[in-house]
Design a protein around this motif. Structure first.
Motif, mmCIF file in Angstrom:
data_model
loop_
_atom_site.group_PDB
_atom_site.id
_atom_site.type_symbol
_atom_site.label_atom_id
_atom_site.label_comp_id
_atom_site.label_asym_id
_atom_site.label_seq_id
_atom_site.Cartn_x
_atom_site.Cartn_y
_atom_site.Cartn_z
ATOM 1 N N CYS A 158 7.459 -8.595 -2.152
ATOM 2 C CA CYS A 158 7.591 -7.355 -1.987
ATOM 3 C C CYS A 158 9.088 -6.833 -1.626
ATOM 4 O O CYS A 158 9.508 -7.221 -0.394
ATOM 5 C CB CYS A 158 6.607 -6.874 -0.693
ATOM 6 N N VAL A 170 6.436 -2.827 7.418
ATOM 7 C CA VAL A 170 5.848 -3.402 6.344
ATOM 8 C C VAL A 170 4.790 -4.138 6.592
ATOM 9 O O VAL A 170 4.716 -5.006 7.508
ATOM 10 C CB VAL A 170 7.049 -4.205 5.544
ATOM 11 N N TRP A 172 0.850 -6.370 5.107
ATOM 12 C CA TRP A 172 0.172 -6.981 4.067
ATOM 13 C C TRP A 172 -1.053 -6.855 4.262
ATOM 14 O O TRP A 172 -1.495 -7.215 5.422
ATOM 15 C CB TRP A 172 0.738 -8.383 3.966
ATOM 16 N N VAL A 196 4.571 -14.235 6.996
ATOM 17 C CA VAL A 196 5.784 -13.476 6.400
ATOM 18 C C VAL A 196 6.975 -14.079 6.251
ATOM 19 O O VAL A 196 7.793 -14.702 7.174
ATOM 20 C CB VAL A 196 5.909 -11.992 7.105
ATOM 21 N N TRP A 205 9.973 -9.090 1.518
ATOM 22 C CA TRP A 205 9.052 -9.210 2.361
ATOM 23 C C TRP A 205 8.022 -10.049 1.691
ATOM 24 O O TRP A 205 6.968 -9.565 1.304
ATOM 25 C CB TRP A 205 8.429 -7.936 3.159
ATOM 26 N N CYS A 222 0.971 -4.572 -0.408
ATOM 27 C CA CYS A 222 2.134 -4.460 0.569
ATOM 28 C C CYS A 222 2.482 -3.063 0.781
ATOM 29 O O CYS A 222 2.483 -2.238 -0.246
ATOM 30 C CB CYS A 222 3.576 -5.129 -0.331
#
Length: 375
Positions: A158, A170, A172, A196, A205, A222
């Motif tokens: 991402c 950010v 997930w 991560v 990321w 993401c």
């Protein structure tokens, strides 16, 4: 003594369980825990700061998580009431999607639950082509499909351009159960296979899963907490590397001939490791006491091929032959070394069995046709 300045956080009970000393005086965004911005000015590992909670806040939280968590039942038990001398109520949160009450708090704190709407313009993918603006967007070259091998590491990419770490996060999300896996560089799941990978000063990321299982296959999102929020779905496929030996599972080879076996491994990762050959439990290579053994190996991006050759086959060479890659499932074949007469007898027996099977098949077809046309 603990001093915690709360900014843009609704009145909720806030417990400072543990704060690393290097975070003192820094401004953190921890939406999955506090629902807002928290500034830690003094650190005390055992301190607690509480803010009042009333019925209005409880009802607001109920609205935010509505539709995202199970409405679990409440049980009572007269025997326990008698023992305690009061009425007891048991909330069955073990029936929750995650098997615990934590799903409610996580969903209430994270904007994903109460902002997610497939019909909303806010739920969108923002790709490249915005280099002249300060708006965060995803790199259009970022892969949206990833294939991983069982037991190995998977890394889902991402890349977020124009990302502002001060104002945005950010995250997930696992789409299957709407499970928040990570926020920023922090992991919010008890499954320690997830983490991560964010190289310092980079736009990447990655969500890492190590090791991967079949259950991990699916879609992961993401998300960037911009306004409007943007998201990028990444599909993970999980496969097994397998070896296959060309030909039937049982071979009859004439005494004195050369044994030739070809093993093909479907390649999904960078390499399959070493490929070993065995007769029963005895390894076969150039240094084998038997002699006359040679192995050839060829690697391409799509497959790995290993060829085994044994010259001047003898009766003692009969057995189970296995092609065993280091990082793939093995394959086996049974080999019988026979004399000329034995080979002819085997072929005759096979021919008789084949003729018998064909005769039986023909009879079945005729019976089926006669039944069909008699109706």
């Amino acid at each position: 003594m603990v001093k915690i300045d709360i900014v843009e956080v609704p009145p909720v009970r806030l417990v400072a369980r543990k704060v690393n000393k290097h975070l003192a005086g820094k401004r953190l965004e921890i939406p999955a825990v506090f629902g807002g911005l928290v500034k830690v000015s003094e650190v005390d590992m055992n301190g607690v700061k509480a803010a009042p909670v009333d019925l209005l806040h409880v009802r607001a939280a109920s609205q935010r998580i509505h539709g995202w968590v199970h409405r679990t039942p409440v049980f009572t038990c007269q025997a326990l009431d008698d023992m305690a001398g009061r009425e007891l109520y048991f909330k069955a949160e073990n029936l929750q999607k995650t098997g615990a009450f934590k799903a409610r708090g996580a969903c209430n704190a994270h904007p994903f639950c109460y902002q997610y709407d497939d019909t909303s313009e806010q739920h969108q993918i923002t790709w490249g082509g915005q280099s002249n603006t300060n708006t965060a967007y995803f790199d259009e070259k970022s892969p949206s499909n990833v294939t991983a091998v069982v037991g190995k590491r998977a890394r889902l990419p991402c890349k977020v351009i124009n990302f502002n770490k001060e104002d945005h996060q950010v995250s997930w999300i696992r789409q299957r159960d709407i499970h928040i896996l990570t926020v920023g560089i922090f992991t919010y799941t008890t499954d320690d296979r997830f983490k991560v990978f964010h190289p310092e000063e980079s736009d990447e990321w990655y969500l890492e899963i190590n090791p991967v299982t079949f259950r991990d296959a699916g879609v992961y999102e993401c998300q960037v907490s911009t306004s409007p929020k943007i998201f990028l779905p990444v599909s993970l496929s999980v496969e097994v590397q397998q070896a296959r030996i060309n030909g039937p599972e049982e071979l009859f080879i004439q005494n004195g001939s050369t044994i030739r076996l070809i093993c093909i491994i479907n390649t999904h990762s960078e390499n399959v490791g070493t490929v070993g050959w065995y007769r029963d439990t005895t390894i076969l290579d150039y240094d084998s006491p038997r002699g006359g053994v040679s192995v050839e190996i060829e690697k391409t991006p799509l497959k790995t091929t290993s060829k085994l050759f044994l010259t001047r086959a003898l009766k003692g060479d009969s057995g189970n032959y296995t092609c065993a890659p280091q990082f793939a499932e093995a394959a086996s074949v049974m080999i019988h070394i026979v004399n000329g007469e034995e080979s002819a007898a085997v072929q005759t027996a096979k021919s008789v069995m084949l003729a018998r099977d064909l005769k039986l098949l023909s009879t079945c077809v005729l019976v089926a046709l006669s039944t069909l046309y008699s109706r």
